[in-house]
Design a protein around this motif. Sequence first.
Motif, PDB file in Angstrom:
ATOM      1  N   VAL A 152       0.845  -1.194   0.000  1.00  0.00           N
ATOM      2  CA  VAL A 152       0.000   0.000   0.000  1.00  0.00           C
ATOM      3  C   VAL A 152       0.878   1.240   0.000  1.00  0.00           C
ATOM      4  O   VAL A 152       1.816   1.337   0.781  1.00  0.00           O
ATOM      5  N   VAL A 153       0.559   2.172  -0.889  1.00  0.00           N
ATOM      6  CA  VAL A 153       1.193   3.488  -0.903  1.00  0.00           C
ATOM      7  C   VAL A 153       0.074   4.509  -1.085  1.00  0.00           C
ATOM      8  O   VAL A 153      -0.581   4.534  -2.128  1.00  0.00           O
ATOM      9  N   ASN A 154      -0.155   5.274  -0.051  1.00  0.00           N
ATOM     10  CA  ASN A 154      -1.218   6.283  -0.064  1.00  0.00           C
ATOM     11  C   ASN A 154      -2.552   5.642  -0.446  1.00  0.00           C
ATOM     12  O   ASN A 154      -3.010   4.751   0.258  1.00  0.00           O
ATOM     13  N   SER A 155      -3.161   6.052  -1.568  1.00  0.00           N
ATOM     14  CA  SER A 155      -4.488   5.544  -1.927  1.00  0.00           C
ATOM     15  C   SER A 155      -4.448   4.449  -2.997  1.00  0.00           C
ATOM     16  O   SER A 155      -5.479   4.120  -3.579  1.00  0.00           O
ATOM     17  N   ILE A 156      -3.247   3.888  -3.241  1.00  0.00           N
ATOM     18  CA  ILE A 156      -3.135   2.801  -4.213  1.00  0.00           C
ATOM     19  C   ILE A 156      -2.496   1.589  -3.537  1.00  0.00           C
ATOM     20  O   ILE A 156      -1.796   1.719  -2.535  1.00  0.00           O
ATOM     21  N   ALA A 157      -2.774   0.417  -4.101  1.00  0.00           N
ATOM     22  CA  ALA A 157      -2.216  -0.814  -3.538  1.00  0.00           C
ATOM     23  C   ALA A 157      -2.161  -1.887  -4.615  1.00  0.00           C
ATOM     24  O   ALA A 157      -2.888  -1.832  -5.611  1.00  0.00           O
ATOM     25  N   VAL A 158      -1.284  -2.859  -4.385  1.00  0.00           N
ATOM     26  CA  VAL A 158      -1.191  -4.022  -5.251  1.00  0.00           C
ATOM     27  C   VAL A 158      -1.213  -5.257  -4.367  1.00  0.00           C
ATOM     28  O   VAL A 158      -0.503  -5.321  -3.352  1.00  0.00           O
ATOM     29  N   ALA A 159      -2.030  -6.228  -4.744  1.00  0.00           N
ATOM     30  CA  ALA A 159      -2.103  -7.497  -4.019  1.00  0.00           C
ATOM     31  C   ALA A 159      -1.696  -8.621  -4.960  1.00  0.00           C
ATOM     32  O   ALA A 159      -2.139  -8.673  -6.109  1.00  0.00           O
ATOM     33  N   GLU A 160      -0.841  -9.513  -4.455  1.00  0.00           N
ATOM     34  CA  GLU A 160      -0.453 -10.704  -5.200  1.00  0.00           C
ATOM     35  C   GLU A 160      -1.148 -11.893  -4.539  1.00  0.00           C
ATOM     36  O   GLU A 160      -1.035 -12.093  -3.331  1.00  0.00           O
ATOM     37  N   LEU A 161      -1.868 -12.662  -5.363  1.00  0.00           N
ATOM     38  CA  LEU A 161      -2.659 -13.776  -4.847  1.00  0.00           C
ATOM     39  C   LEU A 161      -2.330 -15.061  -5.576  1.00  0.00           C
ATOM     40  O   LEU A 161      -1.913 -15.042  -6.738  1.00  0.00           O
ATOM     41  N   ASN A 162      -2.572 -16.165  -4.913  1.00  0.00           N
ATOM     42  CA  ASN A 162      -2.546 -17.466  -5.569  1.00  0.00           C
ATOM     43  C   ASN A 162      -3.954 -18.036  -5.420  1.00  0.00           C
ATOM     44  O   ASN A 162      -4.544 -17.978  -4.341  1.00  0.00           O
ATOM     45  N   LEU A 163      -4.481 -18.537  -6.510  1.00  0.00           N
ATOM     46  CA  LEU A 163      -5.858 -19.027  -6.506  1.00  0.00           C
ATOM     47  C   LEU A 163      -5.902 -20.378  -7.208  1.00  0.00           C
ATOM     48  O   LEU A 163      -5.641 -20.469  -8.404  1.00  0.00           O
ATOM     49  N   LYS A 164      -6.211 -21.422  -6.422  1.00  0.00           N
ATOM     50  CA  LYS A 164      -6.340 -22.773  -6.977  1.00  0.00           C
ATOM     51  C   LYS A 164      -7.825 -23.078  -7.102  1.00  0.00           C
ATOM     52  O   LYS A 164      -8.555 -23.049  -6.110  1.00  0.00           O
ATOM     53  N   MET A 165      -8.239 -23.353  -8.339  1.00  0.00           N
ATOM     54  CA  MET A 165      -9.642 -23.696  -8.574  1.00  0.00           C
ATOM     55  C   MET A 165      -9.748 -24.486  -9.860  1.00  0.00           C
ATOM     56  O   MET A 165      -8.921 -24.333 -10.761  1.00  0.00           O
ATOM     57  N   TYR A 166     -10.766 -25.336  -9.920  1.00  0.00           N
ATOM     58  CA  TYR A 166     -10.907 -26.272 -11.028  1.00  0.00           C
ATOM     59  C   TYR A 166      -9.569 -27.001 -11.167  1.00  0.00           C
ATOM     60  O   TYR A 166      -9.049 -27.498 -10.174  1.00  0.00           O
ATOM     61  N   ASP A 167      -9.010 -27.036 -12.340  1.00  0.00           N
ATOM     62  CA  ASP A 167      -7.703 -27.676 -12.526  1.00  0.00           C
ATOM     63  C   ASP A 167      -6.622 -26.632 -12.773  1.00  0.00           C
ATOM     64  O   ASP A 167      -5.615 -26.923 -13.407  1.00  0.00           O
ATOM     65  N   PHE A 168      -6.836 -25.430 -12.272  1.00  0.00           N
ATOM     66  CA  PHE A 168      -5.917 -24.323 -12.514  1.00  0.00           C
ATOM     67  C   PHE A 168      -5.255 -23.862 -11.220  1.00  0.00           C
ATOM     68  O   PHE A 168      -5.812 -24.007 -10.131  1.00  0.00           O
ATOM     69  N   ASN A 169      -4.101 -23.288 -11.380  1.00  0.00           N
ATOM     70  CA  ASN A 169      -3.405 -22.604 -10.304  1.00  0.00           C
ATOM     71  C   ASN A 169      -3.053 -21.219 -10.845  1.00  0.00           C
ATOM     72  O   ASN A 169      -2.114 -21.073 -11.624  1.00  0.00           O
ATOM     73  N   TYR A 170      -3.835 -20.226 -10.463  1.00  0.00           N
ATOM     74  CA  TYR A 170      -3.662 -18.876 -10.980  1.00  0.00           C
ATOM     75  C   TYR A 170      -2.799 -18.036 -10.053  1.00  0.00           C
ATOM     76  O   TYR A 170      -2.872 -18.169  -8.833  1.00  0.00           O
ATOM     77  N   ARG A 171      -2.029 -17.132 -10.643  1.00  0.00           N
ATOM     78  CA  ARG A 171      -1.357 -16.080  -9.904  1.00  0.00           C
ATOM     79  C   ARG A 171      -2.006 -14.792 -10.371  1.00  0.00           C
ATOM     80  O   ARG A 171      -2.000 -14.476 -11.560  1.00  0.00           O
ATOM     81  N   ASP A 172      -2.613 -14.080  -9.456  1.00  0.00           N
ATOM     82  CA  ASP A 172      -3.304 -12.823  -9.749  1.00  0.00           C
ATOM     83  C   ASP A 172      -2.531 -11.656  -9.148  1.00  0.00           C
ATOM     84  O   ASP A 172      -2.010 -11.756  -8.033  1.00  0.00           O
ATOM     85  N   PHE A 173      -2.501 -10.575  -9.890  1.00  0.00           N
ATOM     86  CA  PHE A 173      -2.002  -9.305  -9.390  1.00  0.00           C
ATOM     87  C   PHE A 173      -3.160  -8.324  -9.521  1.00  0.00           C
ATOM     88  O   PHE A 173      -3.615  -8.040 -10.632  1.00  0.00           O
ATOM     89  N   LEU A 174      -3.653  -7.856  -8.391  1.00  0.00           N
ATOM     90  CA  LEU A 174      -4.793  -6.942  -8.370  1.00  0.00           C
ATOM     91  C   LEU A 174      -4.320  -5.551  -7.979  1.00  0.00           C
ATOM     92  O   LEU A 174      -3.665  -5.372  -6.946  1.00  0.00           O
ATOM     93  N   SER A 175      -4.660  -4.566  -8.802  1.00  0.00           N
ATOM     94  CA  SER A 175      -4.368  -3.170  -8.484  1.00  0.00           C
ATOM     95  C   SER A 175      -5.604  -2.567  -7.840  1.00  0.00           C
ATOM     96  O   SER A 175      -6.702  -2.678  -8.395  1.00  0.00           O
ATOM     97  N   PHE A 176      -5.412  -1.957  -6.699  1.00  0.00           N
ATOM     98  CA  PHE A 176      -6.507  -1.330  -5.955  1.00  0.00           C
ATOM     99  C   PHE A 176      -6.326   0.181  -5.931  1.00  0.00           C
ATOM    100  O   PHE A 176      -5.201   0.685  -5.959  1.00  0.00           O
TER     101      PHE A 176
END
Length: 140
Positions: free
Chosen positions: A97-121
């Motif tokens: 988090v920096v001031n009013s912006i943020a980045v989150a790095e996630l790992n999401l396992k679902m179905y037969d996938f393993n996703y890496r997500d980068f979400l900008s907030f």
Amino acid sequence: MLWTFQGIKAQNTIKMDNQTEVAAITAAIENYYFKGIYEGDEKLLGSIFHPGTLLFGDVKGEPYFKTIDLYLEGVKNRQSPKDSGKPFKGEILNIKVVNSIAVAELNLKMYDFNYRDFLSFHKINGKWLIVNKMLTDLSE
């Protein structure tokens, strides 16, 4: 030339109030993002996204691009991970988090996938909203 660093201290880049913001983003990810994806609830999931959000990445080595509306329509019309009976696990790896912006790095396992997500907030009107999503499929 000699440089002296006497009396100079590294600045702490994490403000105390950032802990509150990280906690708010964590709660939003867990209660809206992960839960909305798991249950296939496009309204719950959509409530954490800014209306102009774009999604970019790759799945199975193929380029992936969707508007938030197309993404939510897909969530609405597919079998939810909850109903599929397959394992589902969402994990927050990192939040910056920096001031009013943020980045989150996630790992999401679902179905037969393993996703890496980068979400900008961006914090808009006191609420953390996803304004961009980037993803890749780590499955082999």
